[in-house]
Design an enzyme around this catalytic site. Sequence first.
Site, PDB file in Angstrom:
ATOM      1  N   GLU A 178      -8.074   2.097  -2.932  1.00  0.00           N
ATOM      2  CA  GLU A 178      -8.743   1.992  -1.629  1.00  0.00           C
ATOM      3  C   GLU A 178      -9.638   3.206  -1.419  1.00  0.00           C
ATOM      4  O   GLU A 178      -9.176   4.339  -1.507  1.00  0.00           O
ATOM      5  CB  GLU A 178      -7.701   1.918  -0.495  1.00  0.00           C
ATOM      6  CG  GLU A 178      -6.817   0.698  -0.587  1.00  0.00           C
ATOM      7  CD  GLU A 178      -5.933   0.520   0.656  1.00  0.00           C
ATOM      8  OE1 GLU A 178      -6.141   1.227   1.665  1.00  0.00           O
ATOM      9  OE2 GLU A 178      -5.035  -0.344   0.598  1.00  0.00           O
ATOM     10  N   ASN A 214      -4.596   4.889  -2.086  1.00  0.00           N
ATOM     11  CA  ASN A 214      -5.761   5.495  -1.436  1.00  0.00           C
ATOM     12  C   ASN A 214      -6.330   6.672  -2.227  1.00  0.00           C
ATOM     13  O   ASN A 214      -5.587   7.535  -2.689  1.00  0.00           O
ATOM     14  CB  ASN A 214      -5.380   6.013  -0.043  1.00  0.00           C
ATOM     15  CG  ASN A 214      -5.011   4.901   0.908  1.00  0.00           C
ATOM     16  OD1 ASN A 214      -5.871   4.206   1.440  1.00  0.00           O
ATOM     17  ND2 ASN A 214      -3.711   4.701   1.106  1.00  0.00           N
ATOM     18  N   GLU A 258       0.849  -1.189   0.000  1.00  0.00           N
ATOM     19  CA  GLU A 258       0.000   0.000   0.000  1.00  0.00           C
ATOM     20  C   GLU A 258       0.885   1.240   0.000  1.00  0.00           C
ATOM     21  O   GLU A 258       1.827   1.339   0.794  1.00  0.00           O
ATOM     22  CB  GLU A 258      -0.916   0.033   1.237  1.00  0.00           C
ATOM     23  CG  GLU A 258      -1.758   1.319   1.301  1.00  0.00           C
ATOM     24  CD  GLU A 258      -2.732   1.386   2.471  1.00  0.00           C
ATOM     25  OE1 GLU A 258      -2.725   0.470   3.324  1.00  0.00           O
ATOM     26  OE2 GLU A 258      -3.503   2.366   2.525  1.00  0.00           O
ATOM     27  N   GLU A 267      -6.046  -4.943   8.860  1.00  0.00           N
ATOM     28  CA  GLU A 267      -5.061  -3.875   9.003  1.00  0.00           C
ATOM     29  C   GLU A 267      -4.520  -3.795  10.429  1.00  0.00           C
ATOM     30  O   GLU A 267      -5.207  -4.161  11.384  1.00  0.00           O
ATOM     31  CB  GLU A 267      -5.693  -2.517   8.706  1.00  0.00           C
ATOM     32  CG  GLU A 267      -6.298  -2.331   7.346  1.00  0.00           C
ATOM     33  CD  GLU A 267      -6.681  -0.867   7.122  1.00  0.00           C
ATOM     34  OE1 GLU A 267      -7.766  -0.463   7.557  1.00  0.00           O
ATOM     35  OE2 GLU A 267      -5.871  -0.147   6.523  1.00  0.00           O
ATOM     36  N   ASP A 327     -11.810   0.484   2.349  1.00  0.00           N
ATOM     37  CA  ASP A 327     -10.813   0.686   3.408  1.00  0.00           C
ATOM     38  C   ASP A 327     -11.480   0.965   4.762  1.00  0.00           C
ATOM     39  O   ASP A 327     -12.616   1.418   4.806  1.00  0.00           O
ATOM     40  CB  ASP A 327      -9.931   1.889   3.022  1.00  0.00           C
ATOM     41  CG  ASP A 327      -8.592   1.902   3.731  1.00  0.00           C
ATOM     42  OD1 ASP A 327      -8.303   0.971   4.499  1.00  0.00           O
ATOM     43  OD2 ASP A 327      -7.824   2.859   3.496  1.00  0.00           O
TER      44      ASP A 327
HETATM   45  P1  C2E Z   1      -5.095   4.011   5.813  1.00  0.00           P
HETATM   46  O1  C2E Z   1      -5.268   4.050   4.337  1.00  0.00           O
HETATM   47  O2  C2E Z   1      -6.100   3.234   6.575  1.00  0.00           O
HETATM   48  O3  C2E Z   1      -3.626   3.482   6.050  1.00  0.00           O
HETATM   49  C1  C2E Z   1      -3.245   2.680   7.136  1.00  0.00           C
HETATM   50  C2  C2E Z   1      -2.594   3.507   8.220  1.00  0.00           C
HETATM   51  O4  C2E Z   1      -2.285   2.660   9.323  1.00  0.00           O
HETATM   52  C3  C2E Z   1      -1.269   4.125   7.800  1.00  0.00           C
HETATM   53  O5  C2E Z   1      -1.106   5.352   8.509  1.00  0.00           O
HETATM   54  C4  C2E Z   1      -0.261   3.093   8.292  1.00  0.00           C
HETATM   55  O6  C2E Z   1       1.039   3.615   8.466  1.00  0.00           O
HETATM   56  C5  C2E Z   1      -0.892   2.711   9.600  1.00  0.00           C
HETATM   57  N1  C2E Z   1      -0.486   1.376  10.066  1.00  0.00           N
HETATM   58  C6  C2E Z   1      -0.168   0.289   9.325  1.00  0.00           C
HETATM   59  N2  C2E Z   1       0.128  -0.771  10.105  1.00  0.00           N
HETATM   60  C7  C2E Z   1       0.005  -0.353  11.380  1.00  0.00           C
HETATM   61  C8  C2E Z   1       0.184  -0.999  12.662  1.00  0.00           C
HETATM   62  O7  C2E Z   1       0.523  -2.184  12.775  1.00  0.00           O
HETATM   63  N3  C2E Z   1      -0.057  -0.242  13.771  1.00  0.00           N
HETATM   64  C9  C2E Z   1      -0.432   1.063  13.690  1.00  0.00           C
HETATM   65  N4  C2E Z   1      -0.625   1.730  14.831  1.00  0.00           N
HETATM   66  N5  C2E Z   1      -0.614   1.707  12.499  1.00  0.00           N
HETATM   67  C10 C2E Z   1      -0.400   0.999  11.367  1.00  0.00           C
HETATM   68  P2  C2E Z   1      -0.577   6.657   7.793  1.00  0.00           P
HETATM   69  O8  C2E Z   1       0.500   6.329   6.809  1.00  0.00           O
HETATM   70  O9  C2E Z   1      -0.271   7.646   8.862  1.00  0.00           O
HETATM   71  O10 C2E Z   1      -1.829   7.140   6.969  1.00  0.00           O
HETATM   72  C11 C2E Z   1      -2.982   7.548   7.616  1.00  0.00           C
HETATM   73  C12 C2E Z   1      -4.122   7.727   6.659  1.00  0.00           C
HETATM   74  O11 C2E Z   1      -3.872   8.814   5.756  1.00  0.00           O
HETATM   75  C13 C2E Z   1      -4.373   6.521   5.750  1.00  0.00           C
HETATM   76  O12 C2E Z   1      -5.111   5.514   6.423  1.00  0.00           O
HETATM   77  C14 C2E Z   1      -5.145   7.162   4.631  1.00  0.00           C
HETATM   78  O13 C2E Z   1      -6.495   7.328   4.979  1.00  0.00           O
HETATM   79  C15 C2E Z   1      -4.493   8.542   4.534  1.00  0.00           C
HETATM   80  N6  C2E Z   1      -3.502   8.528   3.442  1.00  0.00           N
HETATM   81  C16 C2E Z   1      -2.198   8.174   3.459  1.00  0.00           C
HETATM   82  N7  C2E Z   1      -1.635   8.315   2.249  1.00  0.00           N
HETATM   83  C17 C2E Z   1      -2.620   8.741   1.416  1.00  0.00           C
HETATM   84  C18 C2E Z   1      -2.686   9.073   0.016  1.00  0.00           C
HETATM   85  O14 C2E Z   1      -1.708   8.965  -0.750  1.00  0.00           O
HETATM   86  N8  C2E Z   1      -3.897   9.523  -0.456  1.00  0.00           N
HETATM   87  C19 C2E Z   1      -5.000   9.616   0.348  1.00  0.00           C
HETATM   88  N9  C2E Z   1      -6.135  10.061  -0.203  1.00  0.00           N
HETATM   89  N10 C2E Z   1      -4.981   9.318   1.640  1.00  0.00           N
HETATM   90  C20 C2E Z   1      -3.804   8.881   2.181  1.00  0.00           C
HETATM   91 MG    MG Z   2      -5.621   2.587   3.015  1.00  0.00          MG
HETATM   92 MG    MG Z   3      -7.106   1.593   6.334  1.00  0.00          MG
HETATM   93 MG    MG Z   4      -7.264   4.895   7.994  1.00  0.00          MG
END
Ligand code: C2E
Ligand code: MG
Ligand code: MG
Ligand code: MG
Length: 287
Positions: free
Chosen positions: A146, A114, A59, A233, A176
């Site tokens: 997603e 995403n 991802e 996740e 998602d």
């Molecule tokens: P998401 O799409 O649900 O992504 C999963 C989030 O959970 C990611 O946070 C990831 O780093 C985190 N995560 C994965 N495994 C674990 C784990 O084992 N424990 C914990 N505590 N966290 C874990 P991240 O990278 O901070 O991204 C947060 C949200 O920001 C994403 O949730 C998504 O909704 C948004 N996002 C990130 N990149 C993009 C993008 O390129 N475009 C869009 N539209 N949204 C994005």
């Molecule tokens: Mg996601």
């Molecule tokens: Mg997610």
């Molecule tokens: Mg999320």
Amino acid sequence: HAKQSGRGKVMVYTREMEEAAKRVTRIEQALRRAVAAGEVEPFFQPIVDLSTRQVVGFEALARWNDRDLGMVPPDVFIPIAEERGIIGQLSQLLLRQATEAACNWPDELFLSFNLSPSQLVDQNTARHILDILQRTGFDARRLEIEITETGLMTDPDSAEKIVGELRAVGIRVALDDFGTGQSSLGRLREFHFDKLKIDRAFVSSILEDKPSEHIIRAILAMCEGLGMDVVAEGIEEEEQAARLLQFGCAGGQGYMFGKPVNAAATMRYLRDHYRADLPADGASSSA
Ligand code: C2E
Ligand code: MG
Ligand code: MG
Ligand code: MG
């Protein structure tokens, strides 16, 4: 007297709001500059087959280390990009970089990307995605998009049209954060999702509380019935992975298997973890 204290409260509240608005504007300006300079980049987090522990895809997750503001988390800048009309440009920058990186991965691996709610209202979204695929030469059938339930709620007709255009060229669509938004099971009937991602909130409590366990098992049964793939996740512990596998969950993602890392580190991860000869049926033990 009452009026006076009321006024006081209103003034404090206003000043806080003013501060918050200033902060948002500061981030917006920095983000516009960073996007124009190509300084926001995708990191990649592995998604694995829980039975073999083999990576099956990654991802893309946006990362922005600003020269003035430092690391700004996506939970902060993505909503601001949406509100201030920067999300289209930002998303195109990220998808271009992500597909370029993914072109270097083994052909069997997919890229998950995403999309924000506002992109499912913008009728240019599908064309922008297809343009990027054409330019980078990344196979549409290896791309997964997603989207969240919130993204579907804003304008369901528009979302359905865009999702239809993407699926027509072989792009798969995943729902998602399932279970956290304004869930509507009816939505699962209208939209044909290829995959469902169970929110981290259920996974993190699967060992501690029975309700989470029951919810996860119900989601898994539903996915099986509807023919949808599933990824859990936020898996951080061995026991969570074992439990999920026992319940029949095929896919997993979480810090236990790997944190998001940049494109170069992803290539190193593949060199160390990916084995093309590994059977997909789980016969081999983890390396
Ligand atoms: P998401 O799409 O649900 O992504 C999963 C989030 O959970 C990611 O946070 C990831 O780093 C985190 N995560 C994965 N495994 C674990 C784990 O084992 N424990 C914990 N505590 N966290 C874990 P991240 O990278 O901070 O991204 C947060 C949200 O920001 C994403 O949730 C998504 O909704 C948004 N996002 C990130 N990149 C993009 C993008 O390129 N475009 C869009 N539209 N949204 C994005
Ligand atoms: Mg996601
Ligand atoms: Mg997610
Ligand atoms: Mg999320």
